[in-house]
Motif scaffolding. Structure first.
Motif, mmCIF file in Angstrom:
data_model
loop_
_atom_site.group_PDB
_atom_site.id
_atom_site.type_symbol
_atom_site.label_atom_id
_atom_site.label_comp_id
_atom_site.label_asym_id
_atom_site.label_seq_id
_atom_site.Cartn_x
_atom_site.Cartn_y
_atom_site.Cartn_z
ATOM 1 N N UNK A 206 0.827 -1.209 0.000
ATOM 2 C CA UNK A 206 0.000 0.000 0.000
ATOM 3 C C UNK A 206 0.860 1.258 0.000
ATOM 4 N N UNK A 207 1.909 1.244 0.810
ATOM 5 C CA UNK A 207 2.798 2.407 0.878
ATOM 6 C C UNK A 207 3.513 2.646 -0.449
ATOM 7 N N UNK A 208 3.938 1.556 -1.089
ATOM 8 C CA UNK A 208 4.613 1.706 -2.380
ATOM 9 C C UNK A 208 3.649 2.200 -3.457
ATOM 10 N N UNK A 209 2.459 1.629 -3.481
ATOM 11 C CA UNK A 209 1.460 2.068 -4.465
ATOM 12 C C UNK A 209 1.119 3.533 -4.232
ATOM 13 N N UNK A 210 0.933 3.920 -2.995
ATOM 14 C CA UNK A 210 0.658 5.320 -2.676
ATOM 15 C C UNK A 210 1.791 6.239 -3.113
ATOM 16 N N UNK A 211 3.017 5.783 -2.945
ATOM 17 C CA UNK A 211 4.170 6.581 -3.352
ATOM 18 C C UNK A 211 4.196 6.841 -4.847
ATOM 19 N N UNK A 212 3.884 5.810 -5.617
ATOM 20 C CA UNK A 212 3.859 5.972 -7.074
ATOM 21 C C UNK A 212 2.699 6.886 -7.476
ATOM 22 N N UNK A 213 1.528 6.679 -6.868
ATOM 23 C CA UNK A 213 0.389 7.545 -7.182
ATOM 24 C C UNK A 213 0.708 9.002 -6.858
ATOM 25 N N UNK A 214 1.364 9.225 -5.738
ATOM 26 C CA UNK A 214 1.750 10.585 -5.364
ATOM 27 C C UNK A 214 2.734 11.164 -6.373
ATOM 28 N N UNK A 215 3.693 10.348 -6.804
ATOM 29 C CA UNK A 215 4.665 10.783 -7.804
ATOM 30 C C UNK A 215 3.966 11.166 -9.110
ATOM 31 N N UNK A 216 2.895 10.459 -9.431
ATOM 32 C CA UNK A 216 2.134 10.730 -10.648
ATOM 33 C C UNK A 216 1.130 11.878 -10.473
ATOM 34 N N UNK A 217 1.029 12.399 -9.247
ATOM 35 C CA UNK A 217 0.108 13.503 -8.983
ATOM 36 C C UNK A 217 -1.310 13.078 -8.682
ATOM 37 N N UNK A 218 -1.526 11.788 -8.431
ATOM 38 C CA UNK A 218 -2.855 11.270 -8.093
ATOM 39 C C UNK A 218 -2.952 11.241 -6.559
ATOM 40 N N UNK A 219 -3.078 12.445 -5.980
ATOM 41 C CA UNK A 219 -2.983 12.585 -4.537
ATOM 42 C C UNK A 219 -4.120 11.927 -3.779
ATOM 43 N N UNK A 220 -5.335 11.979 -4.298
ATOM 44 C CA UNK A 220 -6.467 11.339 -3.606
ATOM 45 C C UNK A 220 -6.263 9.826 -3.511
ATOM 46 N N UNK A 221 -5.790 9.213 -4.580
ATOM 47 C CA UNK A 221 -5.508 7.778 -4.566
ATOM 48 C C UNK A 221 -4.375 7.442 -3.623
ATOM 49 N N UNK B 267 -5.636 7.634 -0.062
ATOM 50 C CA UNK B 267 -6.476 6.466 0.227
ATOM 51 C C UNK B 267 -5.599 5.279 0.635
ATOM 52 N N UNK B 268 -4.538 5.038 -0.138
ATOM 53 C CA UNK B 268 -3.636 3.920 0.179
ATOM 54 C C UNK B 268 -2.882 4.168 1.483
ATOM 55 N N UNK B 269 -2.426 5.402 1.695
ATOM 56 C CA UNK B 269 -1.690 5.714 2.924
ATOM 57 C C UNK B 269 -2.566 5.569 4.160
ATOM 58 N N UNK B 270 -3.820 6.037 4.086
ATOM 59 C CA UNK B 270 -4.722 5.894 5.235
ATOM 60 C C UNK B 270 -5.038 4.419 5.511
ATOM 61 N N UNK B 271 -5.184 3.635 4.465
ATOM 62 C CA UNK B 271 -5.430 2.204 4.650
ATOM 63 C C UNK B 271 -4.195 1.531 5.255
ATOM 64 N N UNK B 272 -3.012 1.944 4.809
ATOM 65 C CA UNK B 272 -1.775 1.410 5.389
ATOM 66 C C UNK B 272 -1.679 1.785 6.861
ATOM 67 N N UNK B 273 -2.009 3.028 7.176
ATOM 68 C CA UNK B 273 -1.962 3.484 8.573
ATOM 69 C C UNK B 273 -2.934 2.686 9.439
ATOM 70 N N UNK B 274 -4.136 2.484 8.946
ATOM 71 C CA UNK B 274 -5.144 1.714 9.686
ATOM 72 C C UNK B 274 -4.645 0.303 9.978
ATOM 73 N N UNK B 275 -4.053 -0.339 8.978
ATOM 74 C CA UNK B 275 -3.551 -1.698 9.167
ATOM 75 C C UNK B 275 -2.311 -1.728 10.049
ATOM 76 N N UNK B 276 -1.478 -0.708 9.949
ATOM 77 C CA UNK B 276 -0.293 -0.632 10.817
ATOM 78 C C UNK B 276 -0.707 -0.466 12.275
#
Length: 134
Positions: A74-89, A92-101
């Motif tokens: 989730x963190x890696x996918x979020x990082x790539x989405x952020x790099x691509x400028x898809x901040x909402x996505x 979403x992945x970062x919050x899900x990662x945080x919840x699971x962590x």
């Protein structure tokens, strides 16, 4: 030369072993690790291809039901989405990662997720929201 080597490595992994072919997908930690190695090589050079790999890793982690692999994916996918400028996505992945962590009480993963959430809000110029996660 480095780009050619990476291309050959990617072709070998995806072609010869069929890692990304759904009909032959083998859900093992070894396959997740192979994808992770390719991800590390190409994530900055080819973000759209890295996103495909991150999604594949996420799928494998879900099937294996291994929390740490799932959070990492989730963190890696979020990082790539952020790099691509898809901040909402990404958020979403970062919050899900945080919840699971938090669920598995992993302080390092919680810190990483909070940091990435803060950085994403910072990239969105929402400094008020950003500061809450740093």
């Amino acid at each position: 030369m480095k780009q050619i080597s990476v291309f050959i490595l990617v072709c070998c992994l995806f072609g010869q072993w069929g890692i990304c072919q759904k009909s032959e997908r083998n859900y093992t930690v070894a396959n997740w690790n192979k994808l992770d190695s390719v991800f590390q090589l190409i994530n900055e050079q080819n973000p759209s291809e890295a996103l495909k790999i991150a999604i594949e890793e996420l799928d494998i982690a879900k099937k294996l039901n291994i929390d740490t692999l799932y959070i990492n994916s989730l963190l890696k996918k979020g990082g790539i989405l952020s790099m691509l400028g898809v901040f909402d996505g990404a958020l979403k992945d970062y919050y899900l990662a945080l919840k699971n962590a938090e669920k598995i009480q992993s302080i390092p993963f919680q810190a990483h997720a909070n940091d990435q959430i803060g950085r994403t809000y910072q990239s969105m110029n929402d400094l008020k929201q950003s500061i809450e996660y740093f």
